[in-house]
Design an enzyme around this catalytic site. Structure first.
Site, PDB file in Angstrom:
ATOM      1  N   HIS A  17     -85.286  37.746  28.974  1.00 18.05           N
ATOM      2  CA  HIS A  17     -85.526  37.057  30.244  1.00 18.05           C
ATOM      3  C   HIS A  17     -84.377  36.074  30.527  1.00 18.05           C
ATOM      4  O   HIS A  17     -83.870  36.002  31.643  1.00 18.05           O
ATOM      5  CB  HIS A  17     -86.824  36.226  30.189  1.00 18.05           C
ATOM      6  CG  HIS A  17     -88.092  37.027  30.145  1.00 18.05           C
ATOM      7  ND1 HIS A  17     -89.068  36.807  29.201  1.00 18.05           N
ATOM      8  CD2 HIS A  17     -88.547  38.024  30.937  1.00 18.05           C
ATOM      9  CE1 HIS A  17     -90.084  37.631  29.431  1.00 18.05           C
ATOM     10  NE2 HIS A  17     -89.791  38.383  30.465  1.00 18.05           N
ATOM     11  N   LYS A  41    -104.136  39.289  32.385  1.00 18.55           N
ATOM     12  CA  LYS A  41    -103.482  39.596  31.113  1.00 18.55           C
ATOM     13  C   LYS A  41    -103.900  38.662  29.982  1.00 18.55           C
ATOM     14  O   LYS A  41    -103.436  38.809  28.861  1.00 18.55           O
ATOM     15  CB  LYS A  41    -101.959  39.528  31.287  1.00 18.55           C
ATOM     16  CG  LYS A  41    -101.383  40.671  32.088  1.00 18.55           C
ATOM     17  CD  LYS A  41     -99.864  40.696  31.923  1.00 18.55           C
ATOM     18  CE  LYS A  41     -99.259  41.906  32.606  1.00 18.55           C
ATOM     19  NZ  LYS A  41     -97.791  41.942  32.473  1.00 18.55           N
ATOM     20  N   ARG A  90     -85.146  47.317  31.690  1.00 19.17           N
ATOM     21  CA  ARG A  90     -84.822  47.636  30.288  1.00 19.17           C
ATOM     22  C   ARG A  90     -84.796  49.159  30.140  1.00 19.17           C
ATOM     23  O   ARG A  90     -84.027  49.831  30.760  1.00 19.17           O
ATOM     24  CB  ARG A  90     -85.841  46.987  29.354  1.00 19.17           C
ATOM     25  CG  ARG A  90     -85.805  45.478  29.374  1.00 19.17           C
ATOM     26  CD  ARG A  90     -87.018  44.901  28.710  1.00 19.17           C
ATOM     27  NE  ARG A  90     -88.213  45.349  29.413  1.00 19.17           N
ATOM     28  CZ  ARG A  90     -89.453  45.037  29.088  1.00 19.17           C
ATOM     29  NH1 ARG A  90     -89.671  44.286  28.039  1.00 19.17           N
ATOM     30  NH2 ARG A  90     -90.475  45.474  29.782  1.00 19.17           N
ATOM     31  N   SER A 128     -92.075  40.403  25.635  1.00 18.69           N
ATOM     32  CA  SER A 128     -92.896  39.274  25.190  1.00 18.69           C
ATOM     33  C   SER A 128     -94.004  39.765  24.259  1.00 18.69           C
ATOM     34  O   SER A 128     -94.336  39.098  23.268  1.00 18.69           O
ATOM     35  CB  SER A 128     -93.528  38.572  26.392  1.00 18.69           C
ATOM     36  OG  SER A 128     -92.546  38.032  27.219  1.00 18.69           O
TER      37      SER A 128
END
Ligand code: PNS
Length: 160
Positions: A17, A41, A90, A128
């Site tokens: 990030h 989440k 990514r 993460s």
């Protein structure tokens, strides 16, 4: 003044990030890093903790501000006067999800541009969730996260 928004869950902010934020800060006059409440989440870090960690990690980047949001990204972008959204890309697995969100955001707000910044190879598979898993199992995540996040993860899992 070209202002861009970098939205995400940031639970927690990783070096990947940070890399995207630093690259974007070379392209825009002002960057607003925007952690979403993301209640669905069930984040490990509270919204306040995620904001504080992003602020600490980016404190040497003068054009970066942090502002959380809870609602539609396009509405928040308008509220903040941002003309672009920056997302990191990514591996190929990101494409479908990111393309869907970008397509919907274009429908909702055609004037809001989405810009993708490709992750460099060392961050291609960093996320993460993987960082949280390694830290939870006592692994060393020092190379994957800013120093303040490494400390916060140690504290978090020591008290769990
Ligand atoms: O880091 P993440 O979890 O990939 O971030 C996803 C995020 C927060 C950028 C995305 O879920 C989002 O924009 N949420 C705000 C709600 C919204 O606008 N939803 C419609 C998107 S088309």
């Amino acid at each position: 003044m070209k202002r861009a928004l970098i939205p995400g869950t940031f639970d927690p902010i990783t070096s990947g990030h940070f890399d995207v934020i630093a690259r974007a800060s070379q392209l825009f006059d002002e960057i607003i890093v925007a952690p979403a409440a993301s209640i669905k989440k069930s984040p490990l870090f509270t919204l306040e903790q995620r904001v504080a960690l992003i602020e600490e990690a980016t404190r040497d980047l003068p054009c970066v501000k942090v502002a959380s949001f809870d609602g539609l990204l396009v509405d928040f972008a308008k509220e903040m006067g941002a003309t672009a959204v920056v997302k990191g890309l990514r591996a190929i697995t990101d494409f479908e999800y990111e393309f869907q969100m970008t397509a919907m955001n274009y429908q909702l707000s055609p004037e809001l541009e989405t810009v993708f910044i490709m992750s460099p190879p060392q961050y291609m598979y960093l996320s993460s969730s993987i960082v949280r898993e390694i830290a939870q199992m006592g692994g060393n995540v020092e190379q994957f996260v800013p120093a303040c996040v490494n400390r916060a993860l140690k504290e978090k899992y020591a008290t769990k």
